[in-house]
Write a protein that holds these residues in place. Structure first.
Motif, mmCIF file in Angstrom:
data_model
loop_
_atom_site.group_PDB
_atom_site.id
_atom_site.type_symbol
_atom_site.label_atom_id
_atom_site.label_comp_id
_atom_site.label_asym_id
_atom_site.label_seq_id
_atom_site.Cartn_x
_atom_site.Cartn_y
_atom_site.Cartn_z
ATOM 1 N N VAL B 579 1.000 -1.269 0.079
ATOM 2 C CA VAL B 579 -0.066 0.187 0.027
ATOM 3 C C VAL B 579 0.888 1.092 0.080
ATOM 4 N N THR B 580 1.852 1.427 0.857
ATOM 5 C CA THR B 580 2.464 2.574 1.030
ATOM 6 C C THR B 580 3.471 3.057 -0.206
ATOM 7 N N LYS B 581 3.943 1.787 -0.834
ATOM 8 C CA LYS B 581 4.738 1.825 -1.788
ATOM 9 C C LYS B 581 3.780 2.241 -3.214
ATOM 10 N N VAL B 582 2.575 1.933 -3.199
ATOM 11 C CA VAL B 582 1.668 2.442 -4.372
ATOM 12 C C VAL B 582 1.483 3.888 -4.218
ATOM 13 N N LEU B 583 1.304 4.413 -2.872
ATOM 14 C CA LEU B 583 0.931 5.785 -2.547
ATOM 15 C C LEU B 583 2.029 6.458 -3.041
ATOM 16 N N PHE B 584 3.198 6.120 -2.582
ATOM 17 C CA PHE B 584 4.345 6.855 -2.945
ATOM 18 C C PHE B 584 4.562 7.184 -4.318
ATOM 19 N N ASP B 585 4.383 5.955 -4.955
ATOM 20 C CA ASP B 585 4.487 6.090 -6.531
ATOM 21 C C ASP B 585 3.454 7.182 -7.033
ATOM 22 N N LEU B 586 2.433 6.786 -6.392
ATOM 23 C CA LEU B 586 1.098 7.987 -7.004
ATOM 24 C C LEU B 586 1.731 9.454 -6.412
#
Lengths: 308, 599
Positions: B579-586
């Motif tokens: 989750v946090t990885k995707v958030l960061f990418d976004l």
């Protein structure tokens, strides 16, 4: 904001001091365990606990003397809010008898302040010894599991040092329970089933902390000579120090909230967690890693590292 | 962005499933609130009828609360297998009794299989089991397996019968489990009348019809038995509770708490009931009575004109004329004569003919109707009863009569049961716990969330979002698997929050290190994630393993704690890594992040 940015503490150089502190803590705890023992809750001792809530605030001494008159031997103390009292007795018979005895004597002697029995728990002696056994089994199983897992992911020396650190943490907290048990009314520090859960979490937390440090040591050790080990251990500990302190801090924050807000039933549990995290954090830096270091210095073979 | 599409879908699915799973819990709460908000009962009833299906569905699928939160009873009961074994034995002699006493003592201290304890004792004494059990030609092994089969059967039957009784009593979602070779764990949520439940569960419902002896014999028997001292019972039977309830009177001899009324009836005052009941079970008291007779107390107290309560004593034939096994139907009702509650019973053919013979042969005499060792009534037989009907009267209330009906219909327990552990939580204590528990979860969450934003700025917001999802997952999994939320469970959730934060701290600290090394933001994020991964995996797997072993080897509340910790740790692994990885990418792609975003 940043804590411990570029810290450069010589942990390995001062490890002897830490060994002395740990030994003193452990010995004090063990002596207290043998001399004072532990303050077992009814889960492990057998007996009854009754929570009584009054309509108006009530004087503990009055209730105590009423109970004495009614021939209910045991302890009466404040429980949570000022209108609730906790009564503990060795009584192991029919709870209906106990309940009617208590409510009748309160109704006659304190007619102006009606009381309600909120909960009543009675545990027989055979159940109590069973629970003790199952708790010990759970702890042993968890330790063996951790030993196996860390051996596979790191090395046997790391696993043994990690388990020594767990023993260190659990025994120190047990020692604290023994030393402080029964001293404070708002925090009886009784050993019951939820405390066992706390000890297992301490074990889990302690190994988590240790594993994070190990992980960094493993990463840094690759391709290094044994003569560089002291520098690398120190650097690894310093680099993870910030994470160690922040994580322990936030977890201690949540446990502290439990301690103050979740009610008296869980206070001993929260205390165990708080002390356990504090000591677990200390031991991952000052016990687990130094033991691996000392062991490594004495052994001829360099560290063989597995895992990622 | 491309490789994030799958992750985004996964996260969306998890979030949606979580909300879908928690939805009924919210509906249940909202509907209950609505139901309680109506001014009149009629309105509330109408609403309930109109929305019946919705209410039931929401309730079925909502998150269940454990007994400690909701209130109710938790009981651990032991089926007295030893009693059953003792009944099976023949040729009983002193030696046998001595061994059995030994076995009983050992059985009381452990949860081992009683048949094993018994076999070990016999081996120690060098006696073959077949001397007392089954056929003389049986080997020890055969006897042991037969006894074991019998013991197991008794436990299963006891469980079935108790389930039957609870079902008829009407408790929603009772939990009845066997534990080990002779214990039953029973959890009844929402039950508050523990006295009634205890009666319902413990009643062996051993119904017997026994001949009552002549009054002169009773007087003589009481006179002789009265000489025994009360101070030294052969087996202490809750002497403490008896003495407490004696209201200050401490009797030395049985005769001091037994009196004779002018009409020849023998009685004991209510405060001495337990004391006398215990004494009447003693071997030395029974030895003083005429052969094949026993003294029994009445089940219900009588009352004098002044309001003092007392129990009657009866001298009855020990061997019953007829037992409850012949009862086919039981019904609680009010007596047509004095409107007192009573239970009508009918018998099978065998019972009917026996009952006709017994009543025919004893006209003018009293027959005591004895249930679990107490005399309910002792009517004088007026005439021969050919119909096979009988009645138990002298019952305190209709509730009690109904319980009796249930017990008689469900059948009698194969062996007596004892309560080893009992925990009753009143509903108001439960709601205090819920309030305190929720309050601490909220506070803990707020404190941690604020700290993360304070310390890590924008990255902290990503961590907080992950934390919310984490808690959502834990609660939804609990609701989805109908696991109950308990107080230790709430503690587990708070701890999970600590774990979840730890994963993010590991990553963020690593990213900061990489940034300090002069790497670009994109590089720092990727390297940080990769390098923190093994720490996160190792620490989570060790915690998962510890929680799993805790679940397997722990009992009771420890298990509740372990379940939430397991779910929470697994969820934390997912939120931290995915989750946090995707958030960061976004964030990164929409230019919301820069080097300062990590504080």
């Amino acid at each position: 904001m940043r804590l411990f940015q570029k810290s450069n503490i010589n942990f390995m150089g001062h490890r002897k001091i830490a060994y002395v502190i740990s030994t003193v803590l452990l010995v004090a705890g063990l002596v207290s365990l043998f001399v004072r023992g532990l303050n077992y809750g009814i889960d492990f001792k057998g007996g009854s606990e009754v929570v009584i809530r009054f309509e108006k605030p009530v004087d503990v001494a009055t209730v105590r003397s009423i109970m004495r008159q009614a021939n209910v031997s045991g302890m009466v103390k404040q429980y949570g809010m000022d209108r609730s009292l906790l009564l503990k007795t060795d009584f192991q018979g029919n709870t209906a008898t106990l309940k009617s005895l208590i409510s009748n004597s309160l109704a006659t002697n304190l007619a102006s302040n009606p009381a309600e029995i909120l909960s009543i728990q009675a545990v027989g002696p055979s159940i109590a010894s069973d629970m003790k056994m199952s708790a010990l089994k759970a702890l042993a199983a968890a330790l063996i599991g951790i030993l196996l897992y860390v051996s596979i992911r790191f090395e046997f020396k790391f696993a043994v040092a990690g388990v020594v650190a767990i023993f260190h943490d659990v025994l120190t907290v047990l020692g604290l329970f023994s030393l402080l048990g029964g001293l404070f009314d708002y925090m009886p520090l009784e050993v019951d089933q939820s405390i066992i859960a706390a000890f297992l979490t301490i074990a889990g937390y302690s190994i988590t902390d240790t594993v994070v440090v190990y992980d960094r040591i493993r990463e840094r050790l690759r391709g290094q000579k044994p003569s560089d080990y002291e520098r690398i251990f120190n650097e690894s500990l310093n680099q993870t120090l910030s994470r160690t302190v922040i994580t322990s801090g936030t977890t201690m924050l949540t446990v502290l909230v439990l301690f103050f807000f979740a009610g008296p039933a869980i206070r001993g549990f929260a205390f165990a967690m708080f002390a356990g995290i504090l000591i677990g954090t200390y031991s991952s830096i000052f016990v687990a890693a130094p033991i691996v270091f000392d062991w490594q210095r004495r052994s001829k073979n360099p560290i063989k590292l597995k895992g990622a | 962005m491309k490789n994030n599409t799958f992750k985004l879908i996964l996260i969306a699915v998890v979030a949606l499933v979580s909300v879908w799973s928690i939805w009924p819990t919210y509906r249940d709460y909202a509907l209950t609130k609505k139901l309680n908000s109506f001014d009149s009962r009629a309105d509330s009833l109408k609403f309930a009828l109109d929305h019946r299906q919705e209410i039931e569905q929401a309730h079925d699928k909502s998150l269940k609360l454990g007994l400690d939160l909701k209130g109710g009873m938790h009981l651990v009961m032991e089926v007295d297998i030893l009693d059953l074994i003792e009944q099976k034995a023949w040729n009983k002699d002193d030696k046998f009794n001595r061994i059995m006493d030994n076995v009983r003592r050992q059985a009381g201290e452990s949860n081992d299989n009683v048949v094993n304890i018994l076999a070990a004792e016999f081996r120690k004494e060098n006696i073959k089991l077949s001397r007392y059990f089954y056929d003389l030609r049986d080997s020890d092994q055969e006897v042991i397996s037969k006894l074991n089969a019998e013991a197991q059967d008794a436990l299963i039957r006891a469980k079935e019968i108790i389930r039957n009784r609870i079902d008829q009593y009407g408790v929603a979602e009772p939990v009845i489990q066997t534990q080990g070779s002779r214990r039953l764990i029973i959890e009844l949520s929402g039950v508050t009348d523990e006295a009634r439940v205890r009666r319902l569960l413990m009643g062996t419902a051993k119904l017997e019809f026994k001949l009552v002896k002549e009054p002169q014999q009773l007087l003589r028997a009481v006179e002789r038995a009265g000489t025994v001292s009360l101070q030294a019972p052969s087996r202490p039977v809750q002497a403490d509770s008896a003495q407490v309830s004696a209201g200050g009177v401490v009797a030395k001899k049985l005769s001091e708490v037994i009196g004779v009324m002018p009409n020849g009836q023998v009685f004991t005052p209510a405060y001495a009931h337990d004391l006398v009941a215990a004494a009447l079970k003693r071997d030395d008291v029974n030895a003083l009575l005429p052969q094949d007779t026993q003294l029994l107390l009445s089940a219900k107290p009588e009352q004098t004109a002044k309001g003092e309560k007392y129990y009657l004593l009866y001298l009855v034939q020990k061997t019953p004329e007829l037992t409850g096994g012949v009862i086919t139907e039981a019904k609680a009702t009010f007596s047509s004569q004095d409107s007192q509650p009573e239970v009508l019973m009918s018998m099978n053919d065998e019972g009917t003919s026996k009952w006709a013979r017994i009543t025919g042969a004893n006209i003018g005499k009293q027959i005591a109707i004895v249930l679990d060792g107490s005399v309910y009534s002792a009517p004088v037989v007026q005439s021969r009863i050919p119909s096979g009907n009988s009645v138990i009267n002298g019952i305190g209330s209709l509730d009690e009569a109904k319980d009796l009906e249930i017990i008689l219909k469900a059948g009698s327990l194969p062996a007596p049961v004892r309560i080893l552990e009992e925990r009753t939580v009143g509903p108001s204590l439960g709601s205090d716990y819920i309030r305190d528990g929720l309050l601490s979860v909220t506070w803990g969450f707020t404190a941690v969330a604020l700290f993360m934003i304070f310390y890590y700025h924008k990255a902290g917001i990503a961590a907080d979002l992950a934390l919310v999802l984490n808690i959502l997952i834990v609660i939804s999994v609990l609701a989805g698997f109908s696991a109950a939320l308990t107080l230790p469970g709430i503690a587990g959730i708070v701890l999970t929050m600590g774990m979840a934060v730890d994963a993010n701290v590991l990553i963020y600290e690593r990213i900061r290190e990489e940034l300090a090394d002069g790497k670009s933001l994109r590089m720092a994020i990727d390297t940080g994630y990769n390098k923190a991964f093994s720490s996160i995996l190792d620490s989570h797997v060790t915690t998962l393993a510890a929680a799993f072993l805790l679940y397997v080897y722990g009992v009771g509340p420890v298990q509740g704690f372990a379940v939430t910790l397991m779910i929470g740790t697994a969820a934390s692994l997912f939120t931290a890594i995915v989750v946090t990885k995707v958030l960061f990418d976004l964030f990164f792609e929409s230019k919301l992040m820069n080097e300062k975003s990590f504080g």
